[in-house]
Design an enzyme around this catalytic site. Structure first.
Site, PDB file in Angstrom:
ATOM      1  N   CYS A   1       0.801  -0.931  -0.522  1.00 54.77           N
ATOM      2  CA  CYS A   1      -0.156   0.172   0.046  1.00 54.77           C
ATOM      3  C   CYS A   1       0.624   0.589  -0.102  1.00 54.77           C
ATOM      4  O   CYS A   1       0.168   2.281  -0.187  1.00 54.77           O
ATOM      5  CB  CYS A   1      -0.871  -0.084   0.932  1.00 54.77           C
ATOM      6  SG  CYS A   1      -2.180  -1.119   1.736  1.00 54.77           S
TER       7      CYS A   1
ATOM      8  N   ASN B   1      -9.994   0.139   1.815  1.00 53.92           N
ATOM      9  CA  ASN B   1      -8.789  -0.336   1.309  1.00 53.92           C
ATOM     10  C   ASN B   1      -7.562  -0.474  -0.130  1.00 53.92           C
ATOM     11  O   ASN B   1      -8.141  -1.936  -0.580  1.00 53.92           O
ATOM     12  CB  ASN B   1      -7.793  -1.204   2.190  1.00 53.92           C
ATOM     13  CG  ASN B   1      -6.029  -1.468   2.135  1.00 53.92           C
ATOM     14  OD1 ASN B   1      -5.433  -0.674   1.048  1.00 53.92           O
ATOM     15  ND2 ASN B   1      -6.069  -1.892   3.141  1.00 53.92           N
TER      16      ASN B   1
ATOM     17  N   HIS C   1      -3.502   7.158   3.705  1.00 51.03           N
ATOM     18  CA  HIS C   1      -3.771   5.398   3.124  1.00 51.03           C
ATOM     19  C   HIS C   1      -5.198   5.739   4.071  1.00 51.03           C
ATOM     20  O   HIS C   1      -5.154   5.276   5.225  1.00 51.03           O
ATOM     21  CB  HIS C   1      -2.380   5.011   3.250  1.00 51.03           C
ATOM     22  CG  HIS C   1      -3.314   3.081   3.215  1.00 51.03           C
ATOM     23  ND1 HIS C   1      -4.191   2.718   2.073  1.00 51.03           N
ATOM     24  CD2 HIS C   1      -2.538   2.145   3.586  1.00 51.03           C
ATOM     25  CE1 HIS C   1      -4.121   1.804   2.003  1.00 51.03           C
ATOM     26  NE2 HIS C   1      -3.668   0.967   2.951  1.00 51.03           N
TER      27      HIS C   1
END
Ligand code: ACO
Length: 326
Positions: A113, A283, A253
């Protein structure tokens, strides 16, 4: 001093939406549990036949249009992704072809990520050194393709999307000021996908053992994530003699609302200066920071001259933060 300024930003999420109620019919979970523990209400999931580079191209086209540029104007492509179209060639390579760019260089950045921040750092370095005038930086994921839809601890979180920025060399003080990148392999077992690489090449056994899906120890990762967010953001601000109150918008994030809130609290950053859209996207890995930044810009939350802090963490573990003047 030359900096890579964001002259265009774009985002794309697949049309298909999966709500928490849809997931209730697939695994033993509930809308209430998912919202309470993660803040997620729905996520976008890629269609059959679509792939990561398709999402990347849609986001890149929007970013280029908004910058009044064409694919011919791009000098280099960086794609942050955990879910490359294939083991090789790289997803960036496919993007070069699908966008119709010249025979320019292209590379994937693998940092889970944190691929968003790693990609931005790589792209902006090329601009800063004067090597390239315009670099297309993309974060794109089809995490649903490595999601075990029988594992309730991951399938309620992971999702698909892409975001893209065009960095252009500028000398007016705007653009990417700095980016810090980190990794610590002591925690690699908190989030990984074992199958399909050189260690466990695809075999009947790896398929039977569900090794081609993301494995996560969510609760431990949660604690590491909050600590890393706070550490890297504080270090970056300190180095530039900045205080949290100098930041106009923090775009973290989007993994979990509770992680974002806990990090903001420890940083002493009021939530009205933190951008959150995890509720609608889940996500989306290396795409999330760009998808959130694009929405923030579209919503008028970012004005010329604003100081923006980006931060991400992910499998590896990897983490990092970037500071930019809009
Ligand atoms: N529905 C219902 N119950 C569930 C679900 C679900 N979807 N998932 C887990 N549970 C259960 C667990 O089995 C556990 O039950 P038990 O107490 O009987 O054993 C209970 O809920 C609590 O589980 P925890 O894991 O302790 O719950 P937690 O509050 O930590 O929340 C979560 C779980 C949402 C995964 C959280 O830990 C988290 O978000 N962690 C970070 C994950 C993350 O950000 N990952 C992505 C990193 S970025 C990248 O690189 C892709």
């Amino acid at each position: 001093m030359i900096r890579g300024k964001i002259v265009g930003i774009g985002a794309y999420a697949p049309k298909r939406i999966l709500t928490n109620h849809d997931l209730e019919r697939m695994v033993a979970t509930s809308d209430e549990w998912i919202v309470q523990r993660s803040g997620i209400r729905q996520r976008h999931v890629i269609e059959e036949g679509e792939t990561t580079s398709d999402l990347a191209v849609r986001a890149a086209q929007q970013a280029l249009e908004r910058a009044n540029l064409t694919p011919d104007d791009v000098d280099f492509i960086v794609v942050g992704t955990t879910t490359a179209d294939m083991q090789f060639p790289s997803t960036a390579n496919f993007v070069q072809g699908k966008l119709g760019c010249r025979r320019i260089g292209s590379v994937d950045v693998w940092a889970a990520c944190t691929g968003s921040i790693y990609g931005l750092a790589v792209g902006s370095q090329f601009v800063q050194t004067g090597k390239y005038r315009r670099v297309l930086v993309i974060g794109a994921e089809a995490l649903s393709r490595i999601t075990d839809w029988t594992d309730r601890s991951t399938c309620v979180l992971l999702a698909d999307a892409a975001g893209a920025v065009v960095l252009e060399a500028c000398e007016d003080g705007r653009g990417v000021i700095d980016a810090d990148l980190y990794s610590d392999a002591r925690h690699w077992e908190l989030l990984y996908m074992p199958g399909g690489g050189a260690q466990y090449p695809a075999s009947h056994e790896t398929v039977d053992q569900r090794m081609h899906f993301a494995k996560m120890r969510g609760n431990e990762l949660f604690k590491v994530a909050v600590r890393m967010f706070v550490e890297c953001a504080s270090t970056l601000l300190e180095r530039h003699g900045l205080k949290v109150s100098d930041i106009d918008l923090f775009v973290p994030h989007q993994a979990n609302l509770r992680i974002i809130e806990a990090a903001a609290k420890r940083l002493d950053m009021p939530m009205d200066r933190v951008f959150v859209n995890v509720d609608r996207y889940g996500n989306t890995g290396a795409a999330s920071v760009y998808v959130a930044l694009e929405e923030a810009v579209a919503a008028g939350r970012v004005r010329a001259g604003d100081l923006i802090l980006l931060a991400a963490f992910g499998g590896g573990v990897t983490w990092g933060a970037a500071l930019l003047r809009w």
